[in-house]
Scaffold this active site. Sequence first.
Site, mmCIF file in Angstrom:
data_model
loop_
_atom_site.group_PDB
_atom_site.id
_atom_site.type_symbol
_atom_site.label_atom_id
_atom_site.label_comp_id
_atom_site.label_asym_id
_atom_site.label_seq_id
_atom_site.Cartn_x
_atom_site.Cartn_y
_atom_site.Cartn_z
ATOM 1 N N TYR A 127 0.844 -1.202 0.000
ATOM 2 C CA TYR A 127 0.000 0.000 0.000
ATOM 3 C C TYR A 127 0.886 1.262 0.000
ATOM 4 O O TYR A 127 1.696 1.437 0.915
ATOM 5 C CB TYR A 127 -0.889 -0.071 1.245
ATOM 6 C CG TYR A 127 -1.536 1.199 1.724
ATOM 7 C CD1 TYR A 127 -2.355 1.961 0.892
ATOM 8 C CD2 TYR A 127 -1.362 1.635 3.044
ATOM 9 C CE1 TYR A 127 -2.965 3.115 1.357
ATOM 10 C CE2 TYR A 127 -1.973 2.792 3.520
ATOM 11 C CZ TYR A 127 -2.774 3.525 2.673
ATOM 12 O OH TYR A 127 -3.374 4.667 3.139
ATOM 13 N N ASP A 144 -1.665 -5.827 9.469
ATOM 14 C CA ASP A 144 -2.696 -4.834 9.167
ATOM 15 C C ASP A 144 -3.866 -5.600 8.548
ATOM 16 O O ASP A 144 -3.783 -6.069 7.415
ATOM 17 C CB ASP A 144 -2.108 -3.796 8.197
ATOM 18 C CG ASP A 144 -3.095 -2.697 7.823
ATOM 19 O OD1 ASP A 144 -4.319 -2.958 7.879
ATOM 20 O OD2 ASP A 144 -2.665 -1.593 7.455
ATOM 21 N N ILE A 168 -7.001 -4.574 7.974
ATOM 22 C CA ILE A 168 -8.048 -3.597 7.645
ATOM 23 C C ILE A 168 -9.058 -4.149 6.620
ATOM 24 O O ILE A 168 -10.193 -3.705 6.570
ATOM 25 C CB ILE A 168 -7.391 -2.276 7.165
ATOM 26 C CG1 ILE A 168 -8.406 -1.168 6.914
ATOM 27 C CG2 ILE A 168 -6.541 -2.463 5.936
ATOM 28 C CD1 ILE A 168 -7.777 0.205 6.631
ATOM 29 N N LYS A 215 -12.705 0.235 5.537
ATOM 30 C CA LYS A 215 -12.934 -0.638 4.381
ATOM 31 C C LYS A 215 -14.115 -1.582 4.618
ATOM 32 O O LYS A 215 -15.023 -1.670 3.802
ATOM 33 C CB LYS A 215 -11.683 -1.469 4.083
ATOM 34 C CG LYS A 215 -10.396 -0.674 4.060
ATOM 35 C CD LYS A 215 -10.358 0.367 2.949
ATOM 36 C CE LYS A 215 -9.110 1.225 3.028
ATOM 37 N NZ LYS A 215 -9.035 2.252 2.022
HETATM 38 C C1 LIG Z 1 -3.445 -1.559 4.066
HETATM 39 C C2 LIG Z 1 -3.989 -0.251 4.515
HETATM 40 N N1 LIG Z 1 -3.682 0.185 5.750
HETATM 41 C C3 LIG Z 1 -4.136 1.365 6.191
HETATM 42 C C4 LIG Z 1 -4.944 2.170 5.412
HETATM 43 C C5 LIG Z 1 -5.450 3.474 5.957
HETATM 44 O O1 LIG Z 1 -6.782 3.358 6.344
HETATM 45 P P1 LIG Z 1 -7.593 4.410 7.220
HETATM 46 O O2 LIG Z 1 -8.552 5.083 6.314
HETATM 47 O O3 LIG Z 1 -8.314 3.609 8.269
HETATM 48 O O4 LIG Z 1 -6.625 5.352 7.833
HETATM 49 C C6 LIG Z 1 -5.303 1.745 4.125
HETATM 50 C C7 LIG Z 1 -6.146 2.574 3.263
HETATM 51 O O5 LIG Z 1 -6.265 2.404 2.075
HETATM 52 C C8 LIG Z 1 -4.817 0.499 3.678
HETATM 53 O O6 LIG Z 1 -5.124 0.024 2.460
#
Ligand SMILES: Cc1ncc(COP(=O)(O)O)c(C=O)c1O
Length: 469
Positions: A145, A230, A232, A272
């Site tokens: 990312y 992570d 997410i 997400k």
């Molecule tokens: C792997 C990953 N980590 C962190 C984030 C950041 O997310 P947030 O909107 O919760 O700050 C993203 C956002 O695209 C992501 O893809």
Amino acid sequence: MGLLSRKVTCNSHGQDSSYFLGWQEYEKNPYDEVKNPKGIIQMGLAENQLCFDLLESWLAKNPDAVSFKREEQSIFKELALFQDYHGLPAFKKALVDFMAEIRGNKVSFDTDHLVLTAGATSANETLMFCLAEKGDAILLPTPYYPGFDRDLKWRTGVEIVSIQCSSSNGFQITESALEAAYQEAQRKNLRVKGVLVTNPSNPLGTTMSRNELDLLVNFVTDKEIHLISDEIYSGTVFSSPAFVSIMEVLKDRKLENTQVWERVHVVYSLSKDLGLPGFRVGAIYSNDPIVVAAATKMSSFGLVSSQTQYLLSAMLSDKKFTKEYISKNHKRLQKRQNKLVSGLEKAGISCLESNAGLFCWVDMRHLLSSNTFEAEMELWKRIVYDVKLNISPGSSCHCTEPGWFRVCFANMSEDTLKLAMQRLKSFVSSITIDNQTHQDLKNMRKKNRTKWVFRLSFQSFHDREQGER
Ligand SMILES: Cc1ncc(COP(=O)(O)O)c(C=O)c1O
């Protein structure tokens, strides 16, 4: 300038990456079905807009949660004054239960280990401040990312060293790639503090295999370093293989309360899975009480507002709602991913087989003029400016092989996705035609032995694009 900090002028933020430049181009000329039908379609933004109807229908049925009321009595003053960095207990409980539900209740989470943050962005940076500093390195598998350059490095001074993964095994992490990254960090005189993985992966859209997770646990045990997972995208896994959280692996291997247990940390967010990036709700889940205590104090710099916590504690405590949401979200993501994959197929483009996320990892190597990152940039510019699709080049994700692109599918309507695929198909056939023209002209040149200059023309593509509308 002389009076400003070095942070202001250093370029480790990563804002000049093509990932962010594409967003800027989109902002200048955004597609709108009615107002700007020739504008750029945003396919470089990992947003989940597929379940807003479910969220809005819940809001309509639960007016108390939105209007700061509890059993019809106003709690406005209570919420307005609340500023405890430990967070609202009811929200933390609802959040850990939601995290467990997403993992099929194979693992449970304890609110005492949870720190609330303003999104995963803040969670990742806060963890960096807790675990590392200037002179330290975190190992990250590529592609990764693009925001990590900002989140992990910029303000902390920590360095990222790539674990180089390749298409030959579907970009899976291998023991030799882990070891090579570790050695590379040492060569650079950096102390390796940990490995950070995104599971499911952004940008691959795949979940990590148990084998990879086992490998990671063995590696961090052996090297006595941290492991950050992570997660997410954990709620976006729409088909098999099922998602396996790092916590499940530790539990299955009976590693709870061992030394490695305390060095494993999970990052989560509702940006997400629930499609709420604007609400800024994230969390660190750590097994180390010292990390939890320090991160809690640091969270003062990025708290989640109390009205957001109140609203979401009501929403996530509604088990009937979360069950239906999780299931419908999976189905809709799967359907949408299928639409993208089949649209790409019609344009003669394939992608890495995926089972999660809000994007596909698309293979356009055959469309490059040469096997270089310059050619990838050249192709990307044509896709942004001529085809008017903003996608993210693999190089912005630090991919080591030119020709891969991340293409998002859940931030637009089905009709917009259809149009995007028509544009892409048209473009690909224009390239094929151009290549054919190129070949014809070459043959002619051979025949006539005359001097001439060949200029790649996209007129045929533009002509067809005009006809498309
Ligand atoms: C792997 C990953 N980590 C962190 C984030 C950041 O997310 P947030 O909107 O919760 O700050 C993203 C956002 O695209 C992501 O893809």
